[in-house]
Design a protein around this motif. Structure first.
Motif, short mmCIF file in Angstrom:
data_model
loop_
_atom_site.label_atom_id
_atom_site.label_comp_id
_atom_site.label_asym_id
_atom_site.label_seq_id
_atom_site.Cartn_x
_atom_site.Cartn_y
_atom_site.Cartn_z
N PRO A 1 0.82 -1.22 0.00
CA PRO A 1 0.00 0.00 0.00
C PRO A 1 0.85 1.26 0.00
O PRO A 1 1.90 1.33 0.64
N ASP B 1 -5.08 -8.75 7.30
CA ASP B 1 -6.20 -9.70 7.34
C ASP B 1 -6.04 -10.80 6.28
O ASP B 1 -6.35 -11.97 6.53
N ARG B 2 -5.53 -10.42 5.14
CA ARG B 2 -5.33 -11.39 4.05
C ARG B 2 -4.26 -12.41 4.43
O ARG B 2 -4.41 -13.61 4.19
N SER C 1 -1.65 -3.66 -4.13
CA SER C 1 -2.40 -2.71 -3.29
C SER C 1 -2.74 -1.41 -3.98
O SER C 1 -3.88 -0.93 -3.87
N ALA D 1 -0.99 -9.75 -4.37
CA ALA D 1 -1.85 -8.59 -4.06
C ALA D 1 -1.18 -7.32 -4.56
O ALA D 1 -0.04 -7.03 -4.17
N GLN E 1 -4.14 -2.78 6.85
CA GLN E 1 -4.97 -3.70 7.63
C GLN E 1 -5.57 -4.78 6.74
O GLN E 1 -5.68 -5.95 7.15
N ALA E 2 -5.95 -4.40 5.52
CA ALA E 2 -6.50 -5.41 4.60
C ALA E 2 -5.45 -6.47 4.28
O ALA E 2 -5.77 -7.66 4.15
N ILE E 3 -4.19 -6.05 4.14
CA ILE E 3 -3.12 -7.01 3.87
C ILE E 3 -2.87 -7.89 5.10
O ILE E 3 -2.66 -9.10 4.97
N PHE F 1 -5.92 -1.66 -1.52
CA PHE F 1 -5.81 -2.38 -0.26
C PHE F 1 -5.03 -1.56 0.78
O PHE F 1 -3.97 -1.02 0.49
N SER F 2 -5.54 -1.51 1.99
CA SER F 2 -4.86 -0.87 3.10
C SER F 2 -3.91 -1.86 3.77
O SER F 2 -3.93 -3.06 3.49
#
Length: 517
Positions: free
Chosen positions: A9, A66-67, A54, A52, A62-64, A59-60
């Motif tokens: 990101p 979580d992934r 970003s 991914a 935090q999204a990464i 994608f943030s």
């Protein structure tokens, strides 16, 4: 091993893999081509791979996180760039804080040029892959899987648990490019193709190479100097045509292919062989390619390429002044400098006669640049009349001759890597020449862009082009809507702030733009 290949990101639509990474005024966003190729090699080697992007997907951090948790990711291969390296290190620190057992490998041109300096930026950083990294990543993953000593992984610079940083032997460049997987297969599996856009190309598009390396030694050009080298290596004509067939068959939404070779037409016999193979197979996919203005391409070759699908060549014309061309070492033979502009005009005419458009790239701020030479460049661009043009200030990157020259002459005036961008993520030259500041370079590019794109003759040309071809109309509208706000307001000269990016509260600092080397 479960591994995530990550374009981390940063700014939305930050084009990390292009030659001068930034948020572009045209809306151009490059595919993570090198990262995706390495992901394809890892898949071929039996790893459980995720990819991914970003900046493309929004994608943030935090999204990464979580992934990574949801997919039980064990290893991370993270792309980097000079303008984003402070952010990239902070993102990694955040990911390691959330997942302390995560193995980390950094890739990209910045860390390839400054591997030790990069590892010294943060104790969370474990290893860097130098130059072309597909097989270095493969071998690093294999070592991590079985707990082997990383000293056996060529092309790796890494940190022992004791903190000692070691440099392994360099890895030879890949000779047989046909053994690499089709990167378009990886795009299809992991990426959303409409996210990617080149201002000069039909949309949607895919991007891949037909060769690696460049025999020329332009001082500013980052890929041959830090990654792919100067020795030419080619995919076979059949292998390239097979990937064209794959895209046409499996990715029907794609309107064009961008061939991201450093310089597409180097070997005329090989180029002609590829063109004839595409014609033999009945290729219907248009393609664009990077090219030089002084390669001496004849009308017959260009016409054959057009029949094979060639639609547009992206050409680095660079400067309208011979002394500037000489200073950037554009030609391997200095005697060619005097004829460079004559050859450029001839090449554009021949392309136009053959039905191939030209996108012109123009740069200011190289050695020998003066206010008068910059004006020559603008007039050169207007006389050439390419289909589209970009004007950008010199961006010097570690590992290039241009960077060393600017450093040796004390021309680099900004004190951290974040200064390579404006606060909006746009290009921001860090070079102050004796008679031109970096702010003046950026301002000139703003004016040149307005002067070129808003000239009545250019607007009439684009109007007629849009009426004749619906696909070109779509491209023109999409590009102009993004570019128009910069034509009106120009760039913002404030350098990128140090406390930004990745959603974290701090950035790891470096002491100087030279990375301490």
């Amino acid at each position: 091993m479960r591994v995530l290949f990550l374009n981390p990101p940063f700014h939305p639509r930050f084009s990390r893999e292009q030659r001068s990474p930034a948020v572009t005024k045209s809306g151009t966003l490059y595919y993570p081509k090198w990262l995706a190729t390495a992901a394809g090699v890892a898949i071929k080697d039996g790893h459980d791979v995720d990819l991914a992007d970003s900046p493309a997907g929004g994608f943030s951090v935090q999204a990464i996180v979580d992934r990574i948790a949801a997919k039980n990711i064990e290893a991370l291969v993270c792309d980097t760039s000079t303008p984003s390296i402070l952010n990239d290190v902070t993102v990694i620190e955040s990911l390691v804080t959330a997942m302390p057992s995560l193995h980390i490998l950094l890739v990209g041109r910045h860390v390839s040029a400054l591997p030790r300096e990069t590892l010294e930026m943060s104790p969370t950083l474990e290893a860097v892959a130098v130059r072309e990294y597909e097989y270095t990543v493969r071998d690093w993953l294999a070592a991590k899987c079985c707990g082997a000593d990383l000293a056996a992984v060529n092309g790796l610079v890494w940190r022992r648990q004791s903190g000692e940083i070691l440099s392994n032997p360099p890895r030879p460049a890949i000779e047989n490019l046909d053994e690499l997987p089709f990167v378009s297969e990886v795009y299809k599996r992991f990426l959303h193709t409409p996210d990617y856009f080149y201002g000069h190309s039909l949309w949607p598009l895919v991007v891949f190479d037909t060769s690696r390396g460049c025999p020329y030694h332009c001082s500013f050009c980052v890929y041959p100097q830090t990654f792919s080298g100067h020795k030419m290596r080619y995919r076979s004509a059949a292998n390239v045509a097979d990937e064209f067939d794959f895209v046409a068959r499996e990715m029907p939404e794609i309107k064009t292919v961008m061939l991201e070779d450093d310089t597409f037409i180097i070997s005329k016999p090989r180029t002609l062989e590829l063109a004839k193979e595409l014609i033999r197979r009945g290729n219907k996919l248009p393609f664009d390619a990077n090219c030089r203005a002084d390669i001496g391409a004849d009308t017959e070759l260009l016409s054959t390429l057009h029949d094979a699908g060639a639609r547009l060549f992206c050409v680095g014309f660079e400067s309208g002044d011979v002394e500037v061309i000489h200073g950037m070492k554009k030609n391997n033979d200095d005697r060619r400098d005097a004829k460079y502009h004559e050859e450029a005009h001839r090449f554009v005419r021949r392309c136009r006669d053959s039905g191939i458009m030209v996108h012109g790239c123009f740069m200011v701020g190289n050695l020998n640049e003066t206010p008068a030479s910059m004006e020559k460049t603008l007039q050169f661009a207007k006389k050439l009349q390419p289909d589209t043009a970009q004007f950008f200030p010199i961006m010097v990157y570690p590992g290039t001759t241009a960077y060393k020259e600017a450093k040796d002459r004390n021309y680099i005036q900004i004190e951290d890597w974040g200064g390579w961008l404006t606060k909006d993520g746009l290009h921001n030259s860090v070079v102050n020449l004796p008679n031109i500041t970096h702010e003046q370079l950026v301002s000139f590019c703003d004016r040149a862009r307005r002067n070129f794109y808003l000239s009545p003759s250019y607007l009439v040309y684009k109007f007629k082009q849009s009426l004749k071809d619906r696909r070109e109309f779509q491209r023109n509208v999409k590009g102009f809507l993004t570019l128009s706000k910069y034509l009106v307001r120009g760039s913002r000269h404030e350098k990128s702030g140090s406390n930004r990016g990745g959603g974290a509260d701090h950035l790891t600092q470096i002491t100087s733009p030279q990375g301490g080397d």
